[in-house]
Design an enzyme around this catalytic site. Sequence first.
Site, short mmCIF file in Angstrom:
data_model
loop_
_atom_site.label_atom_id
_atom_site.label_comp_id
_atom_site.label_asym_id
_atom_site.label_seq_id
_atom_site.Cartn_x
_atom_site.Cartn_y
_atom_site.Cartn_z
N GLU A 278 3.25 3.70 6.65
CA GLU A 278 2.29 2.97 6.27
C GLU A 278 1.33 3.77 5.11
O GLU A 278 1.28 5.17 5.11
CB GLU A 278 1.17 2.86 7.61
CG GLU A 278 1.72 1.67 8.00
CD GLU A 278 0.48 0.77 8.59
OE1 GLU A 278 -0.25 0.40 7.39
OE2 GLU A 278 -0.13 0.47 9.71
N ASP A 279 0.46 3.30 4.39
CA ASP A 279 -0.70 3.97 3.50
C ASP A 279 -1.65 4.62 4.57
O ASP A 279 -1.95 5.73 4.51
CB ASP A 279 -1.23 3.09 2.66
CG ASP A 279 -1.53 1.78 3.04
OD1 ASP A 279 -1.46 1.62 4.22
OD2 ASP A 279 -2.02 1.05 2.20
N LYS B 145 -7.55 6.66 10.04
CA LYS B 145 -8.97 6.82 10.22
C LYS B 145 -9.30 7.41 11.53
O LYS B 145 -10.56 7.50 11.84
CB LYS B 145 -9.64 5.42 9.75
CG LYS B 145 -9.74 5.29 8.29
CD LYS B 145 -10.61 4.14 7.97
CE LYS B 145 -10.59 3.82 6.26
NZ LYS B 145 -10.98 2.49 6.01
N PHE C 166 -14.17 3.42 2.64
CA PHE C 166 -13.13 2.57 2.07
C PHE C 166 -12.47 3.24 0.95
O PHE C 166 -13.11 3.56 -0.01
CB PHE C 166 -13.74 1.11 1.51
CG PHE C 166 -12.50 0.33 1.19
CD1 PHE C 166 -12.09 -0.67 2.27
CD2 PHE C 166 -11.80 0.03 0.12
CE1 PHE C 166 -10.90 -1.47 2.21
CE2 PHE C 166 -10.89 -0.74 0.02
CZ PHE C 166 -10.27 -1.56 1.02
N GLY D 147 0.73 -1.26 -0.14
CA GLY D 147 0.24 0.14 0.18
C GLY D 147 0.80 1.33 -0.10
O GLY D 147 0.27 2.26 -0.46
N ASP E 224 -6.04 1.84 9.93
CA ASP E 224 -7.51 1.70 10.36
C ASP E 224 -7.44 1.14 11.69
O ASP E 224 -7.98 1.96 12.80
CB ASP E 224 -8.03 0.55 9.23
CG ASP E 224 -9.49 0.22 9.12
OD1 ASP E 224 -10.03 0.72 10.10
OD2 ASP E 224 -9.69 -0.24 8.16
N ARG F 142 -4.85 0.77 -7.43
CA ARG F 142 -3.66 1.24 -6.64
C ARG F 142 -2.95 2.36 -7.41
O ARG F 142 -2.37 3.24 -7.12
CB ARG F 142 -2.35 0.25 -6.43
CG ARG F 142 -2.99 -0.84 -5.56
CD ARG F 142 -1.47 -1.72 -5.34
NE ARG F 142 -1.83 -3.11 -4.64
CZ ARG F 142 -1.99 -3.15 -3.19
NH1 ARG F 142 -1.92 -1.99 -2.49
NH2 ARG F 142 -2.16 -4.44 -2.55
N ASP G 237 -5.69 -0.21 -2.41
CA ASP G 237 -6.20 -1.04 -3.52
C ASP G 237 -7.64 -1.60 -2.63
O ASP G 237 -7.97 -1.21 -1.53
CB ASP G 237 -5.52 -2.46 -3.52
CG ASP G 237 -5.39 -3.26 -2.41
OD1 ASP G 237 -5.05 -2.83 -1.10
OD2 ASP G 237 -5.58 -4.53 -2.37
P1 IMP Z 1 -5.11 -1.61 10.05
O1 IMP Z 1 -4.10 -2.98 10.43
O2 IMP Z 1 -6.47 -2.15 10.36
O3 IMP Z 1 -4.91 -0.73 10.82
O4 IMP Z 1 -5.20 -1.54 8.58
C1 IMP Z 1 -3.90 -1.15 7.93
C2 IMP Z 1 -3.78 -1.79 6.61
O5 IMP Z 1 -5.41 -2.02 5.86
C3 IMP Z 1 -3.36 -0.91 5.31
O6 IMP Z 1 -2.11 -0.76 5.46
C4 IMP Z 1 -4.36 -1.09 4.33
O7 IMP Z 1 -3.36 -1.82 3.48
C5 IMP Z 1 -5.57 -1.70 4.56
N1 IMP Z 1 -6.50 -0.77 4.71
C6 IMP Z 1 -7.24 -0.20 5.77
N2 IMP Z 1 -8.30 0.59 5.55
C7 IMP Z 1 -8.06 0.70 3.95
C8 IMP Z 1 -8.92 1.54 3.30
O8 IMP Z 1 -10.00 2.26 3.42
N3 IMP Z 1 -8.69 1.19 1.85
C9 IMP Z 1 -7.49 0.20 1.56
N4 IMP Z 1 -6.83 -0.21 2.33
C10 IMP Z 1 -7.21 -0.09 3.64
MG MG Z 2 -4.47 -3.19 1.26
#
Ligand code: IMP
Ligand code: MG
Length: 181
Positions: free
Chosen positions: A108-109, A140, A160, A53, A112, A173, A167
């Site tokens: 990180e991208d 977020k 999302f 990402g 969440d 992407r 992606d």
């Molecule tokens: P976390 O572990 O829940 O904090 O999520 C982190 C990863 O989930 C990110 O690095 C993304 O690859 C993916 N992700 C979370 N939310 C989104 C979104 O809204 N769109 C696309 N990818 C997401």
């Molecule tokens: Mg992803």
Amino acid sequence: MNATARAQLGAQELKRVVFTEVMIRRRVREMGRDIGAWYGPDDDVLVLGLLKGSFVFVADLVREIPRPIQVDFILASSYGEERVSSGEVRLVYNPRAEMAGRHVILVEDIVDSGNTINRLVPLLLDRKPASLELCTLLHKRLSHPKKEPRWVGFDAPEEFLVGYGLDFAESFRHLPYIGSI
Ligand code: IMP
Ligand code: MG
């Protein structure tokens, strides 16, 4: 939306554009300056992009950091084709770069659930970096990860998001902006 943007999307529809190319470019430049100013002149800085990402963000960000750095990537397992986090994070590619005694920035991208950060931070700290900071383009603000990113590009809506590296099932992407689907 112009013809190129329509062609990039194919048949898929975006709900809306959330962060435009111009907004992203401006913010990434500021973040690069902030990161450059954070470290001392002799610090050995390693920017570690979390694949996949962050690949677009890292490519733009590192070109805005006005100091010597090195760049590597790590790959953790992702959501697959689900839109919600499974909670499991595995390191698929371990960086070869030495981390001991170096100032590591994990990029990180989007944050969440905070799961990815919570799992990766201990793994990286095991390698005894001189410091570990987190940088994310989007947050977020749904969670309080054990370690909060020092650098956040934008607070993201509870939607999302795709584009600029993010992606849905590996598509979108390559969009130069960020939209919601
Ligand atoms: P976390 O572990 O829940 O904090 O999520 C982190 C990863 O989930 C990110 O690095 C993304 O690859 C993916 N992700 C979370 N939310 C989104 C979104 O809204 N769109 C696309 N990818 C997401
Ligand atoms: Mg992803």
